[in-house]
Design a protein around this motif. Structure first.
Motif, short mmCIF file in Angstrom:
data_model
loop_
_atom_site.label_atom_id
_atom_site.label_comp_id
_atom_site.label_asym_id
_atom_site.label_seq_id
_atom_site.Cartn_x
_atom_site.Cartn_y
_atom_site.Cartn_z
N PHE A 92 32.13 36.50 34.26
CA PHE A 92 32.59 35.20 33.77
C PHE A 92 33.74 34.66 34.60
N TYR A 93 34.46 35.55 35.29
CA TYR A 93 35.65 35.14 36.04
C TYR A 93 35.32 34.91 37.51
N TYR A 94 35.92 33.88 38.10
CA TYR A 94 35.77 33.73 39.53
C TYR A 94 36.54 34.83 40.26
N GLY A 95 37.75 35.08 39.79
CA GLY A 95 38.57 36.09 40.42
C GLY A 95 39.35 36.88 39.39
N VAL A 96 39.67 38.10 39.74
CA VAL A 96 40.52 38.94 38.91
C VAL A 96 41.58 39.55 39.81
N ALA A 97 42.73 39.86 39.23
CA ALA A 97 43.83 40.32 40.05
C ALA A 97 44.77 41.23 39.26
N TRP A 98 45.58 41.94 40.02
CA TRP A 98 46.68 42.71 39.47
C TRP A 98 47.99 42.17 40.04
N PHE A 99 48.95 41.99 39.16
CA PHE A 99 50.30 41.59 39.53
C PHE A 99 51.27 42.66 39.04
N ARG A 100 52.48 42.61 39.54
CA ARG A 100 53.49 43.53 39.03
C ARG A 100 54.84 42.82 39.00
N GLN A 101 55.70 43.32 38.13
CA GLN A 101 57.01 42.71 38.00
C GLN A 101 58.06 43.77 37.65
N VAL A 102 59.14 43.71 38.38
CA VAL A 102 60.31 44.54 38.12
C VAL A 102 61.33 43.67 37.40
N THR B 142 43.22 33.94 45.95
CA THR B 142 44.64 33.65 45.86
C THR B 142 45.37 34.72 45.05
N LEU B 143 46.63 34.94 45.39
CA LEU B 143 47.52 35.78 44.58
C LEU B 143 48.68 34.94 44.04
N LEU B 144 48.46 33.64 43.94
CA LEU B 144 49.45 32.78 43.28
C LEU B 144 49.25 32.90 41.78
N ASP B 145 50.27 33.35 41.08
CA ASP B 145 50.08 33.62 39.65
C ASP B 145 49.77 32.36 38.84
N VAL B 146 50.20 31.22 39.32
CA VAL B 146 49.94 29.99 38.57
C VAL B 146 48.46 29.61 38.57
N ARG C 33 57.56 38.00 39.65
CA ARG C 33 56.27 38.67 39.62
C ARG C 33 55.59 38.51 40.98
N GLU C 34 54.95 39.56 41.47
CA GLU C 34 54.26 39.47 42.75
C GLU C 34 52.81 39.92 42.60
N GLY C 35 51.97 39.28 43.37
CA GLY C 35 50.57 39.64 43.38
C GLY C 35 50.34 40.89 44.18
N VAL C 36 49.59 41.82 43.64
CA VAL C 36 49.32 43.10 44.29
C VAL C 36 47.95 43.09 44.96
N ILE D 208 40.34 40.22 43.62
CA ILE D 208 38.96 40.29 44.08
C ILE D 208 38.24 39.05 43.58
N TYR D 209 37.60 38.34 44.51
CA TYR D 209 36.79 37.17 44.23
C TYR D 209 35.42 37.43 44.82
N GLY D 210 34.44 37.60 43.96
CA GLY D 210 33.12 37.96 44.45
C GLY D 210 33.22 39.30 45.16
N GLY D 211 32.83 39.31 46.42
CA GLY D 211 32.93 40.54 47.21
C GLY D 211 34.15 40.61 48.09
N THR D 212 35.03 39.66 47.96
CA THR D 212 36.22 39.59 48.82
C THR D 212 37.44 40.14 48.09
N THR D 213 38.12 41.07 48.76
CA THR D 213 39.34 41.63 48.20
C THR D 213 40.53 41.25 49.08
N TYR D 214 41.70 41.27 48.46
CA TYR D 214 42.92 40.92 49.18
C TYR D 214 44.04 41.78 48.61
N TYR D 215 44.92 42.24 49.52
CA TYR D 215 46.00 43.13 49.09
C TYR D 215 47.34 42.69 49.63
#
Length: 122
Positions: free
Chosen positions: A29-39, A103-107, A44-47, A50-57
């Motif tokens: 159902f989702y175009y993309g899913v992601a993990w973020f982290r915050q100290v 994208t790893l933009l949290d907004v 908060r920063e994007g870690v 994954i969008y379809g078969g494309t991953t980004y780190y």
């Protein structure tokens, strides 16, 4: 849409953890899913995402973290290896249902899990 993150804990430097994020809907159902982290006290920063078969780190986790999704289980994973003290943070999963650009933009993310704490310490 609800997301439930789990799998955090205390681990020694060099150790491994696998975070899971179960969604109330299929990950298809989702175009993309992601993990973020915050100290606390930091932004908060994007870690990873994954969008379809494309991953980004995030550069600092490349080669150590792996993101994946299991559509049959409605679950997103973040496999974290060779953990370092600087990886200590609350980790959040997020889902983008609005747009397809990687994208790893949290907004840009529409739904968020509640966070799970990862502590890397000896």
């Amino acid at each position: 849409v609800q997301l439930q993150a789990s799998g955090g804990g205390l681990v020694q430097p060099g150790g491994s953890l696998r975070l899971s994020c179960v969604g109330s809907r299929s990950t298809q159902f989702y175009y993309g899913v992601a993990w973020f982290r915050q100290v606390p006290g930091k932004e908060r920063e994007g870690v990873s995402c994954i969008y379809g078969g494309t991953t980004y780190y995030l550069n600092s986790v490349k080669g150590r973290f792996t993101i994946s999704r299991d559509n049959a289980k409605n679950t997103i994973y973040l496999e974290m290896n060779n953990l370092k003290p600087e990886d200590t943070a609350v980790y959040y999963c997020a889902a983008d249902v609005s747009q397809k650009v990687v994208t790893l933009l949290d907004v840009m993310y529409d739904y968020w899990g509640q966070g799970t704490l990862v502590t890397v310490s000896s």
